[in-house]
Design an enzyme around this catalytic site. Structure first.
Site, PDB file in Angstrom:
ATOM      1  N   SER A 180       0.848  -1.191   0.000  1.00  0.00           N
ATOM      2  CA  SER A 180       0.000   0.000   0.000  1.00  0.00           C
ATOM      3  C   SER A 180       0.883   1.239   0.000  1.00  0.00           C
ATOM      4  O   SER A 180       1.967   1.248   0.589  1.00  0.00           O
ATOM      5  CB  SER A 180      -0.936   0.011   1.209  1.00  0.00           C
ATOM      6  OG  SER A 180      -0.189  -0.044   2.418  1.00  0.00           O
ATOM      7  N   HIS A 194      -2.294   7.095  -5.200  1.00  0.00           N
ATOM      8  CA  HIS A 194      -2.584   6.043  -4.228  1.00  0.00           C
ATOM      9  C   HIS A 194      -2.546   4.712  -4.971  1.00  0.00           C
ATOM     10  O   HIS A 194      -3.067   4.610  -6.079  1.00  0.00           O
ATOM     11  CB  HIS A 194      -3.998   6.185  -3.635  1.00  0.00           C
ATOM     12  CG  HIS A 194      -4.302   7.517  -3.042  1.00  0.00           C
ATOM     13  ND1 HIS A 194      -4.591   8.624  -3.812  1.00  0.00           N
ATOM     14  CD2 HIS A 194      -4.388   7.920  -1.756  1.00  0.00           C
ATOM     15  CE1 HIS A 194      -4.846   9.660  -3.019  1.00  0.00           C
ATOM     16  NE2 HIS A 194      -4.725   9.255  -1.771  1.00  0.00           N
ATOM     17  N   ASN A 196      -2.690   0.227  -3.955  1.00  0.00           N
ATOM     18  CA  ASN A 196      -2.513  -0.911  -3.064  1.00  0.00           C
ATOM     19  C   ASN A 196      -2.996  -2.175  -3.759  1.00  0.00           C
ATOM     20  O   ASN A 196      -3.946  -2.138  -4.558  1.00  0.00           O
ATOM     21  CB  ASN A 196      -3.232  -0.698  -1.725  1.00  0.00           C
ATOM     22  CG  ASN A 196      -4.711  -0.985  -1.776  1.00  0.00           C
ATOM     23  OD1 ASN A 196      -5.148  -2.124  -1.664  1.00  0.00           O
ATOM     24  ND2 ASN A 196      -5.510   0.064  -1.965  1.00  0.00           N
ATOM     25  N   TYR A 197      -2.329  -3.263  -3.483  1.00  0.00           N
ATOM     26  CA  TYR A 197      -2.722  -4.581  -4.002  1.00  0.00           C
ATOM     27  C   TYR A 197      -2.571  -5.585  -2.880  1.00  0.00           C
ATOM     28  O   TYR A 197      -1.596  -5.549  -2.120  1.00  0.00           O
ATOM     29  CB  TYR A 197      -1.883  -4.962  -5.236  1.00  0.00           C
ATOM     30  CG  TYR A 197      -2.223  -4.054  -6.395  1.00  0.00           C
ATOM     31  CD1 TYR A 197      -3.385  -4.266  -7.140  1.00  0.00           C
ATOM     32  CD2 TYR A 197      -1.449  -2.930  -6.675  1.00  0.00           C
ATOM     33  CE1 TYR A 197      -3.749  -3.378  -8.148  1.00  0.00           C
ATOM     34  CE2 TYR A 197      -1.806  -2.055  -7.681  1.00  0.00           C
ATOM     35  CZ  TYR A 197      -2.959  -2.284  -8.413  1.00  0.00           C
ATOM     36  OH  TYR A 197      -3.340  -1.412  -9.401  1.00  0.00           O
ATOM     37  N   ARG A 198      -3.564  -6.479  -2.749  1.00  0.00           N
ATOM     38  CA  ARG A 198      -3.612  -7.346  -1.575  1.00  0.00           C
ATOM     39  C   ARG A 198      -4.178  -8.718  -1.927  1.00  0.00           C
ATOM     40  O   ARG A 198      -4.931  -8.881  -2.894  1.00  0.00           O
ATOM     41  CB  ARG A 198      -4.450  -6.696  -0.485  1.00  0.00           C
ATOM     42  CG  ARG A 198      -5.847  -6.297  -0.949  1.00  0.00           C
ATOM     43  CD  ARG A 198      -6.525  -5.357   0.018  1.00  0.00           C
ATOM     44  NE  ARG A 198      -7.869  -4.996  -0.441  1.00  0.00           N
ATOM     45  CZ  ARG A 198      -8.122  -3.955  -1.223  1.00  0.00           C
ATOM     46  NH1 ARG A 198      -7.140  -3.175  -1.628  1.00  0.00           N
ATOM     47  NH2 ARG A 198      -9.356  -3.692  -1.601  1.00  0.00           N
TER      48      ARG A 198
END
Length: 339
Positions: A180, A194, A196-198
């Protein structure tokens, strides 16, 4: 000196984005609260969320141990038995992405360096938090990764799975990993980013034999400028589209709309920024394909964003332009805090 950049009202209106006041207008900027610089999902798993929803309520309810500072980063935060599965490959991907994004940011800044904090948890997992502050180009840039193990309470698992009220599984072990970041340039004409990868995975509930393991991917990348340049928007979105089109031609229009809708602030009647892509709870495709897709998206951050920064970082600006940037950044922080 080159002339300062300008923004037409018509361009702003086309994007559903706030219009900067004219240089003759007097206004007071709203300071950005210090805690609004996005702190990583690494430290607080609930920070993986953008807005409350069924899945994110689940994430904020999970049990996670307090982190322990470490002096050196480990080769892996995974447990010994996890060496070749999706968990291991996703961890490698986010750590590689962290290295590449940080290297690109330092190269543009030509002097600023990231400060790194490494931490672990007694029950397994940990993270790497990196922050560059007060550089030549970057006011503050954070790029953070986490690999977390925990236990999901029964009520959280039922909420996540939309299970019947009378189904009461026991505690459910879970695994979560993610990268993130929020990147704030100093120049008002250079946009904030911005991304983020999850990846999230639950084991079978302890008292539900034979229940399948659940998993899903989520994330996105979006652009938030104080001043809009059409060519920058086109470059950013075309790079996102190129990444999506490698896997499915429906991905970009679908995930772009998802991003537009997700970051629309109804009570303000405006969008957080100029969009990008966003997806969550994604598990209706082959797992290997989605891992490759998340990897491609993370790898597209640098080519989508850094050329814009290179173009705008030295644009002359006035105190008036800086004040508008602070005003927009303060609004962003209030939005992130749900105000």
């Amino acid at each position: 000196m080159r002339p300062t950049a300008t923004l037409s009202a018509s361009s702003s209106l086309n994007y559903g984005f706030p219009i900067p006041p004219s240089s003759s207008t007097s206004f007071t900027p709203t300071p950005s609260p210090t805690n609004c610089y996005f702190h990583p999902s690494a430290k607080k798993f609930s920070s993986l969320r953008f807005k409350p929803n069924k899945r994110n309520i689940t994430r904020s309810a999970v049990s996670i141990e307090k982190e322990i500072p470490e002096t050196e980063r480990p080769i892996t935060f995974l447990r010994e038995s996890e060496g070749a599965d999706v968990r291991a490959r996703f961890e490698k991907m986010i750590r590689d992405a962290q290295d590449s994004v940080c290297a690109a940011i330092e190269a543009v800044d030509k002097g600023g360096k990231f400060k790194e904090d490494v931490w672990s948890r007694p029950g397994g997992g940990g993270g790497i938090s990196r922050v560059l502050q007060d550089g030549a180009v970057w006011e503050k840039a954070g790029v953070n990764v986490s690999v977390v193990y925990g236990v999901m309470p029964p009520e959280a698992y039922r909420a996540a799975k939309a299970s019947p009220a009378d189904q009461k599984p026991g505690p459910v072990p879970f695994f979560a990993a993610g990268i993130s970041s929020v990147l704030h340039p100093k120049n008002p004409f250079a946009p904030t980013l911005h991304f983020n990868y999850r990846y999230f995975e639950t084991d079978a509930p302890q008292d539900v034999p034979g229940a399948p393991r659940q998993w899903w991917f989520g994330g996105g990348t979006d652009l938030t400028p104080a001043y809009i340049f059409d060519e920058d928007v086109k470059h950013f979105h075309s790079t996102q589209k190129k990444a999506c089109d490698k896997f499915d031609p429906t991905f970009y229009p679908r995930f772009k709309k998802w991003c537009d809708d997700y970051f629309y602030i109804k009570h303000r009647g405006e969008r957080r920024g100029l969009g990008g892509i966003f997806f969550d709870d994604l598990n209706d495709y082959d797992q290997e394909m989605l891992l490759s897709f998340a990897t491609e998206c993370a790898n597209s951050v640098v080519p989508a964003y850094i050329p814009i920064i290179e173009k705008r970082k030295d644009t002359p600006f006035t105190d008036h332009h800086k004040a508008w940037q602070q005003l927009r950044r303060g609004a962003l922080c209030r939005i992130q805090l749900g105000l």
